[in-house]
Design an enzyme around this catalytic site. Structure first.
Site, PDB file in Angstrom:
ATOM      1  CB  SER A  86      -0.954   0.010   1.189  1.00 34.87           C
ATOM      2  OG  SER A  86      -0.234  -0.068   2.396  1.00 34.87           O
ATOM      3  CG  ASP A 103      -3.144 -20.437 -13.877  1.00 32.77           C
ATOM      4  OD1 ASP A 103      -1.998 -20.931 -13.885  1.00 32.77           O
ATOM      5  OD2 ASP A 103      -3.788 -20.242 -14.921  1.00 32.77           O
TER       6      ASP A 103
END
Length: 140
Positions: A86, A103
Site C-alpha cells: 500500500s 494460477d
C-alpha cells in the site's frame, strides 16, 4: 480452507528473506530487476549484481520486470493474487502493471514469480525490498 503444508515453495534466491505471512498476505521481495524481455541468464546476472550493489535506480518511464526469488506449486483449483504494497507508490513511484493473478499451472521449479512495473520518475529499488504481497484463494 487451504493449509500451508499443501503448498510447495522453492527459494530460487536463497539470500532473500523467506516467505512469511503478514496478516492475510505474504510479502514479496525484490530479487532481481531486468528489462521486460530479458532472458533468464541476464536475470541471474542482475540478481548477483543487486546482491553486491544493493540498490538500482530505475529511470522515469522505464518498464521493468522484478524477479521475486521463489517458485510455488499451488494446489489445483487455487490461484494467487498479487498486489503492490500500500505504501509502495509513495516510496518508489512505481506503478504495478502486471495482471496480478498466478494460477496453479505456473508451478515448475524454474517458474520464478515476477511482476512488471512502470516508473513515473527516477526511483531507487533495493535488493530484498518488500515490494508486493500475495494471497492464495480458491478460483471462482
Amino acid at each position: 480452507m487451504l493449509e500451508a503444508k499443501e503448498i510447495k515453495a522453492k527459494m530460487i534466491d536463497s539470500k532473500l528473506d523467506r516467505l512469511r505471512y503478514t496478516g492475510d498476505w505474504v510479502d514479496i521481495r525484490v530479487s532481481a530487476i531486468s528489462d521486460i524481455n530479458s532472458p533468464k541468464e541476464e536475470i541471474e546476472q542482475n540478481r548477483l549484481m543487486m546482491r553486491s550493489n544493493q540498490v538500482i535506480t530505475i529511470k522515469s518511464g522505464d518498464v521493468i520486470k522484478i524477479a521475486h526469488g521463489f517458485a510455488l506449486e499451488l494446489p489445483e483449483g487455487f490461484e494467487a493474487i498479487l498486489h503492490p504494497r500500500s505504501s509502495l507508490f509513495k516510496k518508489t513511484v512505481l506503478i504495478f502493471v502486471s495482471s496480478g493473478v498466478i494460477d496453479e499451472g505456473y508451478n515448475g521449479d524454474a517458474d520464478e514469480w515476477f511482476s512488471v512495473w512502470k516508473a513515473t520518475r527516477d526511483a531507487p529499488i533495493f535488493y530484498d525490498q518488500r515490494i508486493a504481497q500475495f494471497r492464495i484463494q480458491k478460483k471462482q
